[in-house]
Every structure is written in C-alpha cells, then in structure tokens.
Scaffold this active site. Sequence first.
Site, PDB file in Angstrom:
ATOM      1  CG  ASP A 159      -2.102   0.968   1.039  1.00 32.81           C
ATOM      2  OD1 ASP A 159      -2.494   1.208  -0.119  1.00 32.81           O
ATOM      3  OD2 ASP A 159      -2.598   1.490   2.052  1.00 32.81           O
ATOM      4  CB  CYS A 213     -21.482  -5.186  -8.340  1.00 35.12           C
ATOM      5  SG  CYS A 213     -20.002  -4.984  -7.321  1.00 35.12           S
ATOM      6  CB  CYS A 216     -26.073  -4.719  -5.717  1.00 31.91           C
ATOM      7  SG  CYS A 216     -25.852  -4.172  -4.006  1.00 31.91           S
ATOM      8  CB  CYS A 219     -21.453   0.674  -1.937  1.00 35.73           C
ATOM      9  SG  CYS A 219     -21.358   0.389  -3.722  1.00 35.73           S
ATOM     10  CB  CYS A 223     -21.589   7.101   0.091  1.00 37.01           C
ATOM     11  SG  CYS A 223     -20.262   8.300   0.403  1.00 37.01           S
ATOM     12  CB  CYS A 266     -15.778   6.004   6.551  1.00 37.42           C
ATOM     13  SG  CYS A 266     -17.544   5.711   6.242  1.00 37.42           S
ATOM     14  CB  CYS A 269     -18.919   2.063   0.709  1.00 36.62           C
ATOM     15  SG  CYS A 269     -17.124   1.953   0.819  1.00 36.62           S
TER      16      CYS A 269
END
Length: 397
Positions: A159, A213, A216, A219, A223, A266, A269
């Site tokens: 990362d 997905c 759908c 998410c 948000c 957070c 989502c």
Amino acid sequence: MPTADRIKAKARELGFDLCGIARADDFPELGYLEEWLARGYAGDMAYMSRSAERRADVRNVVTGARSVIVTGTIYNTDQALKADPTDNSRRTEAGSETRPATGEDHRWGPASAGPEHAIIARYARGDDYHDVLKARLEALLAWMRAESPVPFDARAYVDTGPVQERVYAQYAGLGWIGKNTCLINAEHGSWLFLAEIITTLDLQPDTQALEQCGSCRRCLDACPTGALVDSGVLDSTRCISYLTIELRTAIPDQYRPVLNNHVYGCDICQEVCPYNQPASTSSDFAWQTRDGLDLPRLVDLWRRSDTELRSLLKGSAMTRAKVTGIRRNLAIAIGNSGDDEAIAELGRERDDQPSAADPLVTAHIEWARLRAARFGEAGSLRGEDTPSHFPEDTAGK
C-alpha cells in the site's frame, strides 16, 4: 524453482489468505487514473499525480517486469454490526434506488456503539498492516530468491508503492473491483489487505475475476457524503476516510455533521455490501482490536494527553493522521454526539494537550461548541438516529 503453485503455497504458510498472479501488462483499467486525477478527485494527495506515470504500468517501477504476485489478507474480526438501514423505502415506483438525502440513516458501526463512542475503521484497530505484511512479503521474496537458480529483479509493496494494486488483484483472480472501488472476493468479502511483489520472473498467471455486483447499488446509496459519484468512481474529496485521514487542513463545514462519530476512516460502503454479510473473519492476533481502540468513548480519547494519545496509537495505522488530526476529528465527533460531558471537556485548557491549542483544532472545537449550543436550543438529540438531521446542517447546504 519458485513456480506459481509453490509461491502460493508459501504465501499461505506465511499467513496470507489469498495469493494470485497477474501478468505485468498494460491493462485498460490502468488508464482510468489519468481521468480520475484530471477531475480533481485526488484532492490534496499530490503524491498521486507525482507518481502517475509510474502507476500507469508496473514495468515503469521494475524494468523488465513480467509478473505481479498479489496477496490478500483478511483483517475482519468478529464484531456485531448494526442492522442495514438501506431498505425498499428508498426505491422509486420504477424500482430504481436513489441516494438518500445527505446525512440520513447513517449511524453505522458496531451494534453496541452509541453516538458517544468513537468509530474507527476496522483496518486501523489492530497493528499497522504496513509493518506486519511487509515483513511477511519480504519473507516470501527471500524464499523466492533462495529457491531460484537464476537471479531476478523484484520489488515488494504494501500500500505504499506506485502500484494500482486492485487492478492487478483483479487480473490475479483475487476478486473484482466493486462499485465502492474496493476489491471484493465472492467467498471472503472485501475486508482484505492487498500487497504485491513485482518481479521479472515469468510465472503462470491466474484467470481474471469477473464483476459480480450486478444491479446492486447499496454502497452508492449508503455513502452519506455522496463520495461514490458513479459505479467504481470515488471523489476522495468527499470521502470520510480522506477527510479524517489524508486531509491535513480544515474539514469543510458541509461534511462535518455527516461525519457523525467517525474519528478515523469509514467502513459504510463495505458494511452494506451483500458480500460482507457475513464476511470471512480472521483470528490473526495482528488484526484484533488493540486495547483502548475497542469502542472508546469520545470523551475518554479527548481526555488523554498528547503523550498518551501517541502511546495509544503507536504501532497502528492511525499514526498517519497525527495527534493534531485525531484531535480535529474528535472535536467534530464530540460536537455531533450531543454528549454534555464530552462537550465540557472541549473547554478545558491543559498543558499536556498542546495539540488542542493548534489553530486547526481550536477552529473545530469552536464549531463543535456552537453545534452543541444549537442542540441545547432545539432539545437533546441523543438517542435519535443522527444529529445531522438538522436542516441547516446538511451537506447540501
């Protein structure tokens, strides 16, 4: 010889839950970064633009790279969550779903959390994944070098490198990039740390994972700041994670109420994603919630001296926000909490909290106290879904 199968087996032995291999190729998804940056969605993350050319292709990072070994590590631990408030009431007559008004029904987090508790993104509650996974990744790379009869070039990243790791993870078969921009694995969910080794070794690649997905859009609808401006498109400047971690200046007024009690990152989502209900969990000690970060009360965190806060956060990913950033976020969360005890603490001057005297923090303290005063005028909001229901406090102002 370190073959693909042997590398995957060694990765599992070292503690990685998933491992796949992608070609070091010019995948079309890598080109989206340029447009994303042009739209200003990176905000103040200037390093994204500085490294854009290298991020466009891992062969710009490791000359002659032929393979990318991508690992996935589950960091989700057992913790009950509140019920998903996304329901059919948000559907139109035509059957499509629309984003709720900013600030509505987004009191997320552990089931036992109240507005007086600090919500911390689950990846940050344990040990710093950069340190833990880098050690494991370096061990994997060292084993590969020992097993290879010929020398090869390689770089390992957790990362921190100029790598669009989710793209390579998708082509390595670990999962697909969801509408929330997270990598989703059909079996394990999206609570995954990604790490990779870029190498000149020519390894057998895996089959690309396919998007699942469907129609759908939980998410996108969940948000609270509208940061997911389209499927798979994140405007970081609106994202609560960006606002509480990457942003070093004042948090824009329109987003402060909808931060609710988020003090670092957070997960909304991801929490609403069907593939995370339930998701796989890890018993790895490194990811278990550290003492002091298991639903701490906002007032208890605020009362800590700067030295105590640094000690609490040492060895966790939360050091990225620095003590001043954590104080800023705490001030907003306290202002949103309606907790009289915590509000009173904001007004106390203490020599062991120099960060509270920082102009950035004092401005947010003042905002919190004014917000608390409005609570007093309108009546206590504690126990309601969220204090951001005040019309004058919505992000659309």
